[in-house]
Design an enzyme around this catalytic site. Sequence first.
Site, PDB file in Angstrom:
ATOM      1  N   ARG A  65      11.238  -2.005  10.955  1.00  0.00           N
ATOM      2  CA  ARG A  65      10.235  -1.524  11.902  1.00  0.00           C
ATOM      3  C   ARG A  65      10.078  -2.523  13.041  1.00  0.00           C
ATOM      4  NH1 ARG A  65       5.059   0.095   8.273  1.00  0.00           N
ATOM      5  NH2 ARG A  65       4.071  -0.832  10.109  1.00  0.00           N
ATOM      6  N   ARG A 107      -9.524   1.083   9.340  1.00  0.00           N
ATOM      7  CA  ARG A 107      -9.110  -0.276   9.683  1.00  0.00           C
ATOM      8  C   ARG A 107     -10.175  -1.006  10.491  1.00  0.00           C
ATOM      9  NH1 ARG A 107      -3.206   0.809   9.270  1.00  0.00           N
ATOM     10  NH2 ARG A 107      -2.069  -1.124   9.552  1.00  0.00           N
ATOM     11  N   ARG A 116      11.537  -6.583   4.946  1.00  0.00           N
ATOM     12  CA  ARG A 116      11.240  -5.182   4.617  1.00  0.00           C
ATOM     13  C   ARG A 116      12.084  -4.223   5.457  1.00  0.00           C
ATOM     14  NH1 ARG A 116       5.195  -2.598   4.943  1.00  0.00           N
ATOM     15  NH2 ARG A 116       5.312  -2.832   7.208  1.00  0.00           N
ATOM     16  N   LYS A 144       0.833  -1.214   0.000  1.00  0.00           N
ATOM     17  CA  LYS A 144       0.000   0.000   0.000  1.00  0.00           C
ATOM     18  C   LYS A 144       0.866   1.262   0.000  1.00  0.00           C
ATOM     19  CE  LYS A 144      -2.240  -0.840   3.880  1.00  0.00           C
ATOM     20  NZ  LYS A 144      -1.776  -2.153   4.316  1.00  0.00           N
ATOM     21  N   ARG A 197      -0.564  -8.770  13.845  1.00  0.00           N
ATOM     22  CA  ARG A 197      -1.125  -7.760  12.934  1.00  0.00           C
ATOM     23  C   ARG A 197      -1.993  -8.424  11.873  1.00  0.00           C
ATOM     24  NH1 ARG A 197       3.945  -4.979  10.755  1.00  0.00           N
ATOM     25  NH2 ARG A 197       2.549  -3.584   9.657  1.00  0.00           N
TER      26      ARG A 197
END
Length: 218
Positions: A160, A88, A127, A13, A171
């Site tokens: 992160r 969300r 990532r 996203k 998550r």
Amino acid sequence: MRLLLFGPPGVGKGTQAKLLANEFQIPHVSTGDLLRAAVAEGTDLGRKAKVIMDAGKLVPDDVMIGIVRDVLNSPKAKKGFILDGFPRTLNQARALTQIFGELGIRTYQVLNIEVDNEEIIQRLSSRLMCRNDGKIYNTETENVVAGSPCPDCGGVLYQRDDDKPETVRRRLEVYHTLTSPVLKYYEDLGVEHTVNGMDSVEDVNLNIKRILQSAEAQ
Ligand code: AMP
């Protein structure tokens, strides 16, 4: 153009939002980025949000709705915007509909990016994010490691805290229980479109633009 980018964490996203924001010259409003900025500044919100984010949970709806209401009311959002990471929950989606009503916004599109669960876990574990411009890199496909400079701006690349495996699992659970029902809400409103996020970044970008063009033509 008013666009809501939707999909589980790691689906791309942020990457797509940055490309589109640049191409259409409209702001990229990432609620995750806004929270991370508050964490970096050490504000009261930032301190509270960090604990929740590190646990892979959601920041309370009223806080998030307040943040998004302020951003959408600001002059920079007048020409359009790309919302990334909001709504969300169903509560957030209903509040957004209300905010749109207050602002006289009648047209917007929701882009749902779909990727296999396996691929998501793989992407998140490799990532890295730039501390300076928030750009996303992947240690598997790009020549980068944590701590190396961002190829674009020279900022430091880091993993992160919420991309660690235990948090990623949490998550994804949160996404499936609280966030995916939001898609049905937008399907019922007739503004939801799905795009295959397994394609290359360039192809996903082209497909999104094709979908937006045909939605506009209708
Ligand atoms: P993201 O960068 O979009 O993956 O967001 C990182 C984290 O920020 C999420 O895992 C949540 O803890 C928090 N967050 C971001 N957007 C929202 C939202 N709309 N509602 C609640 N929490 C959010």
